[in-house]
Design an enzyme around this catalytic site. Structure first.
Site, PDB file in Angstrom:
ATOM      1  N   ASP A 163       0.844  -1.203   0.000  1.00  0.00           N
ATOM      2  CA  ASP A 163       0.000   0.000   0.000  1.00  0.00           C
ATOM      3  C   ASP A 163       0.880   1.254   0.000  1.00  0.00           C
ATOM      4  OD1 ASP A 163      -2.329   1.800   0.770  1.00  0.00           O
ATOM      5  OD2 ASP A 163      -3.270  -0.149   1.006  1.00  0.00           O
ATOM      6  N   HIS A 196      -3.770   6.085   3.573  1.00  0.00           N
ATOM      7  CA  HIS A 196      -4.507   4.911   3.107  1.00  0.00           C
ATOM      8  C   HIS A 196      -3.970   3.626   3.714  1.00  0.00           C
ATOM      9  CE1 HIS A 196      -5.912   1.859   0.188  1.00  0.00           C
ATOM     10  NE2 HIS A 196      -6.906   2.697  -0.067  1.00  0.00           N
ATOM     11  N   SER A 391     -11.275  -0.926  -0.241  1.00  0.00           N
ATOM     12  CA  SER A 391      -9.960  -0.909   0.404  1.00  0.00           C
ATOM     13  C   SER A 391     -10.072  -1.146   1.899  1.00  0.00           C
ATOM     14  CB  SER A 391      -9.286   0.452   0.189  1.00  0.00           C
ATOM     15  OG  SER A 391      -8.774   0.577  -1.096  1.00  0.00           O
TER      16      SER A 391
END
Length: 450
Positions: A163, A196, A391
């Site tokens: 990620d 994220h 996600s």
């Protein structure tokens, strides 16, 4: 959200699943002598063949990255005929342009500091994390053997997060951070600059004001996205292969893109170099005992073949990276509904997990009824944030895989067995049996561990 007709034709783009727009590069003329990057996949799946360097050099290519165990290389060249010349070789399976993407901001996002969390939102788990409560049945799974991710064998269970990195200084994550590696050129630090990856890691193993599905699991940062949000397919494949070589137990990939095969003759064949490379990388990891989990995407469309992403329903849409051996996850809302943004499709989804929504009464057509029922997790600089997306759904499945492994013992189950337990224990929330929205159903940590 809308997708223009034919936008994905003959292009692969990879992005964080919070993204909703994808871009592909256009061709250039020879006179411009613009250097481009390519992926060359050779017929031998486990090594690079003899003579490959001479072949690439003769075609005007320079090797940038060797993925030897996948039989693939990343190459740069300014020769406009590079692909034609290389694809004529008998040792080449497929060669194609390497695609890069840029991460877009999440459609739903808000952040607040650690200090604000203490003063205004002192108990984030109790007040906000309906999703973790849904998966763990209000923490019941944490009372079962292995249910927190603390292994019965005593060996740490590691979930690799491919990620934007992880904020390894975050108070909710630092105790469970194992290590990190960066695959971003020019950036050696695996620390998250985006939020994220930290959000994803928090849903796996946060233990503090927020909680993860497995609060005693360990997370490792395999950073592939830089501060600009750009990632190359070669770097993602290299990260996946490296994680497998590092003997992690689970890999979470909350990222993805699409290949559109316009010619129906090739709808089910891996004719794109990126697709072949990813398939090899996924299978490499699984053969080494790693359970691989990926997200379905946030375009709110049917990604079965032929899919709607192409705009005219001709050809086939392939979600990449993915294959039949990994676990593909759609996103659900608070009422165990399919989230309005989640992709779906017959044969494309294995299970559903909570990914956040805009509330049980929200109407995406009118924008009425929003009550912010999206997810609260750790983000960078010790803060917290709200996000919604597949996600956020996928890492809950990755965490569930981790606690299953923790219960049975490290190296006692192969990835197919872990996947079987997750699917068999899922709650059937839509059509009986397998369906296009949730696959086998909504995950349940209690059922899986019992």
């Amino acid at each position: 959200m809308s997708i223009k007709k034919g936008f994905f034709a003959s292009a692969l783009s990879l992005s964080l699943c919070a993204s909703t727009v994808f871009a592909s590069g256009a061709g250039v003329g020879y006179a411009q002598s613009v250097e481009k990057k390519y992926i060359v996949v050779f017929k031998d799946e486990a090594k690079l063949p003899s003579g490959y360097e001479d072949l690439l050099k003769k075609a005007g290519g320079q090797v940038q990255n060797r993925l030897e165990k996948l039989g693939a290389v990343e190459v740069s060249s300014s020769n406009p005929n590079f692909l034609k010349e290389v694809n004529n070789s008998s040792i080449v399976s497929e060669a194609g342009a390497e695609h890069k993407i840029y991460a877009d901001a999440p459609a739903v996002e808000a952040t607040f500091s650690y200090e604000e969390a203490i003063s205004v939102k002192p108990d984030l788990y109790e007040q906000n994390q309906w999703d973790i409560k849904q998966v763990t049945n209000n923490g019941e799974s944490w009372t079962l053997p292995g249910g927190t991710g603390k292994p019965v064998s005593g060996e740490d269970i590691v979930v690799a997060v491919i990620d934007t990195g992880i904020d390894y200084t975050h108070p909710d994550l630092k105790a469970n951070y194992a290590y990190g590696k960066s695959f971003v050129p020019g950036y050696s630090d695996p620390k998250d600059e985006n939020g994220h990856g930290t959000h994803v890691a928090g849903s796996i193993a946060a233990k503090g004001r927020t909680m993860g599905v497995g609060p005693d699991l360990k997370v490792a940062s395999y950073r592939v996205f830089g501060p600009t949000g750009e990632a190359s397919t070669a770097n993602i494949a290299e990260a996946l292969m490296t994680a497998a070589d590092d003997n992690v137990d689970v890999v979470n990939m909350s990222l993805g893109g699409y290949d559109w095969f316009q010619d129906p003759e090739y709808a089910t064949k891996d004719v794109v170099a990126d697709v072949q490379m990813f398939n090899r990388a996924i299978n490499y990891a699984i053969k080494k005992g790693v359970t691989v989990v990926g997200s379905a995407g946030n375009n709110g469309v049917d990604i079965s073949s032929p899919g709607k992403l192409s705009g005219d329903n001709k050809g086939a849409t392939h979600r990449s990276p993915s294959n039949q051996n990994m676990i593909r996850v759609s996103a659900g809302g608070q009422l165990k509904n399919l989230a309005y943004y989640s992709n779906y499709g017959v044969g494309k989804i294995d299970v559903m997990a909570p990914g956040g929504d805009l509330g049980p009464n929200y109407n995406p057509q009118t924008g009425v009824g929003r009550d912010n029922s999206y997810l609260c997790f750790a983000t960078v600089s010790g803060g917290y944030g709200y996000k919604a997306g597949t996600s956020m759904a996928a890492p809950k499945v990755a965490a569930l895989a981790g606690v299953i492994i923790a219960q049975h013992g490290k190296d006692k189950l192969n990835p197919a067995q872990v996947k079987h337990i997750i699917l068999k224990s899922a709650e059937d929330v839509f059509k009986p049996g397998n369906d296009e929205k949730s696959g086998k159903g909504l995950i349940s940590a209690v059922s899986a561990l019992k």
